[in-house]
Design an enzyme around this catalytic site. Structure first.
Site, PDB file in Angstrom:
ATOM      1  N   SER A 105     -12.815   1.470 -18.706  1.00  0.00           N
ATOM      2  CA  SER A 105     -11.195   1.809 -18.608  1.00  0.00           C
ATOM      3  C   SER A 105     -10.896   2.683 -17.302  1.00  0.00           C
ATOM      4  CB  SER A 105     -10.700   1.938 -19.610  1.00  0.00           C
ATOM      5  OG  SER A 105      -9.185   1.738 -19.828  1.00  0.00           O
ATOM      6  N   ASP A 250      -5.455  -0.096 -13.938  1.00  0.00           N
ATOM      7  CA  ASP A 250      -6.807   0.693 -14.135  1.00  0.00           C
ATOM      8  C   ASP A 250      -7.950  -0.097 -14.051  1.00  0.00           C
ATOM      9  OD1 ASP A 250      -6.435  -0.781 -16.436  1.00  0.00           O
ATOM     10  OD2 ASP A 250      -7.203   0.890 -17.805  1.00  0.00           O
ATOM     11  N   ASP A 252     -10.093  -1.892 -15.503  1.00  0.00           N
ATOM     12  CA  ASP A 252     -10.031  -2.994 -16.366  1.00  0.00           C
ATOM     13  C   ASP A 252      -8.967  -3.851 -16.621  1.00  0.00           C
ATOM     14  OD1 ASP A 252      -9.364  -1.126 -18.099  1.00  0.00           O
ATOM     15  OD2 ASP A 252     -10.197  -2.327 -19.828  1.00  0.00           O
TER      16      ASP A 252
END
Length: 470
Positions: A105, A250, A252
């Site tokens: 992430s 971000d 992901d």
């Protein structure tokens, strides 16, 4: 090096010794444990969906994950370069037993992680996670013999299916978006958002898109957490005055941050607030009850204010997507998420999804007739100061938090998740991070100076306690 096992999955830095970081041995061990758990939970389902973000270690980790699952006799459906919400949609879409998203992430480049999904495409619960860890600790794996090894199939069509599902939502108004002829700048930090966000915008009819850091090379152009201090490139681009909105995701693509046309941050806390406003307003305009909302305890109270304006109820959960989702289901929430730019829209699926957030926000912005900065000014103005203290292995976090709780015992305190202390018009929330070896200290007030002052006071208190313990 670090290896963190939590409700957010198995997360660690790449390299080092097994057990100290996310090494190949650790990847195989925890993947095998999860695969074993899936076989026990869903013996009639043989498929597992996997996908990864663009970070440098992703291809290596993905191959280890796929081979390990095949070794357990499970069939792998590999979405390859994808997004967290896309994998979440694909799991039930494929009738799979579960899924693994290979992403850390917002963490920096040296990190990667295994995010674990159940058959609904939702993050596994704390108890389920404990069961997986117990299998890993005991190494009670039962691998398949050679004639029963699992099959492997790559499927790169799910990102388009995800986008098609978003466009089919009644509150996504493509005609209104097309009519506004938006000029949009995208910063995808050189991960898979560089594929997904431009695809979505094209599908929504946005013709003028400027791409920053949209090559999914994994060479992050800046710190990947979408906070204003990390977004200088897109803010500089927006100050040129030639675009209507900046979009930042971000690595992901489960967090969404927005930049106004004048280069000012819309505020990641207000991503959820604005989308909730649009949904609640649309429901009431259609003669339906507004509905309830949920955010976590570290999110702005502006969502509470907006929800009450339409006659709905707001509920605050413990931090963590699975906790938000659990409360959303319990309270029948129509929208929820986290103040880090995470939008959870149950009409699509129960997971943070920056792509659906983009589509809903653009629909809201288009139909409002306002600029992004004008829209932002329509919401209650609160300021959150987000801080953290790095931890060393010798620090007993629970003992530190107990001392802080005792110090402020005369104030209203909530200990569902760490320690949240309420003051007259402010609050501060202290909790150990699920994803990094830190204590997070979030504070909110109606001025940034007051929020910062409160945070500094609490940080000083924490350092005093740590010094005493040593």
């Amino acid at each position: 090096m670090a290896l963190i096992k939590s409700i957010s999955g198995i997360r660690g830095t790449i390299g080092g010794r097994s057990g100290d970081g996310l090494t190949p041995l650790d990847v195989v061990k925890f993947t095998a444990a999860f695969g074993q758990w899936l076989r026990q939970r869903n013996p009639d389902r043989q498929a597992v969906v996997i996908g990864r973000d663009g970070r440098l270690s992703g291809d290596m980790v993905s191959k280890l994950v796929a081979a390990t699952l095949q070794g357990l006799g499970l069939n792998v459906i590999d979405l390859r370069l994808s997004t967290t919400p896309t994998v979440e949609l694909a799991v039930p879409g494929e009738g799979a037993a579960g899924g693994i998203i290979i992403t850390a992430s917002h963490n920096p480049i040296q990190w990667n992680a295994l995010k674990l999904l159940n058959e609904n495409g939702e993050f596994i619960s704390e108890q389920d996670g404990a069961d997986v860890l117990a299998i890993a600790e005991a190494e009670s794996f039962d691998f398949a013999e050679v004639r029963k090894l699992g099959q492997y199939r790559a499927d790169t069509n799910w990102l388009q299916k995800h986008i098609d599902s978003i466009l089919a939502l009644p509150l996504v108004d493509r005609e209104a978006i097309v009519a506004r002829n938006f000029r949009i700048v995208v910063d995808a930090v050189n991960s898979t958002g560089g594929l997904a966000v431009p695809m979505l915008l094209e599908a929504l009819g946005v013709e003028q898109v400027t791409k920053l850091h949209c090559e999914p090379t994994g060479q992050f152009a800046h710190n990947p957490e979408p906070l204003p201090e990390n977004l200088r490139d897109i803010i500089k681009e927006m100050t040129k005055g030639s675009a209507d909105l900046g979009i930042v995701v971000d690595p992901d693509v489960d967090r969404l941050a927005l930049i106004c046309e004048d280069g000012s941050p819309f505020g990641e806390e207000y991503t959820l607030v604005s989308v909730a406003d649009y949904i609640l307003k649309s429901r009431t305009n259609q003669g339906e009850p507004a509905g309830n909302t949920v955010s976590n305890m570290s999110s702005t109270v502006a969502l509470r204010d907006v929800t009450r304006k339409y006659g709905g109820q707001h509920f605050a959960s413990a931090v963590g997507e699975v906790n938000v989702v659990t409360m959303m289901k319990a309270e029948n929430a129509v929208i929820g998420g986290e103040g880090n730019g995470g939008i959870i829209y149950p009409e699509l699926h129960y997971g943070r999804d920056a792509l659906v957030g983009i589509a809903l926000f653009l629909s809201h912005l288009a139909k409002s007739g306002k600029s992004a900065s004008m829209l932002r000014r329509t919401y209650p103005n609160y300021y959150i100061s987000k801080n953290k203290i790095e931890l060393t292995p010798d620090i007993n976090v629970d003992a530190v938090l107990d001392r802080i709780q005792a110090k402020y015992a005369r104030n209203p305190i909530n200990t569902i998740d760490g320690v949240k202390i309420e003051f007259d018009k402010e609050w501060v929330h202290l909790r150990k991070s699920n994803t990094e070896p830190i204590i997070r200290i979030y504070s909110e007030s109606d001025t940034l100076a007051t929020a910062d002052h409160l945070a500094r006071k609490i940080i000083s208190d924490i350092r005093e306690v740590i010094a005493e313990k040593r």
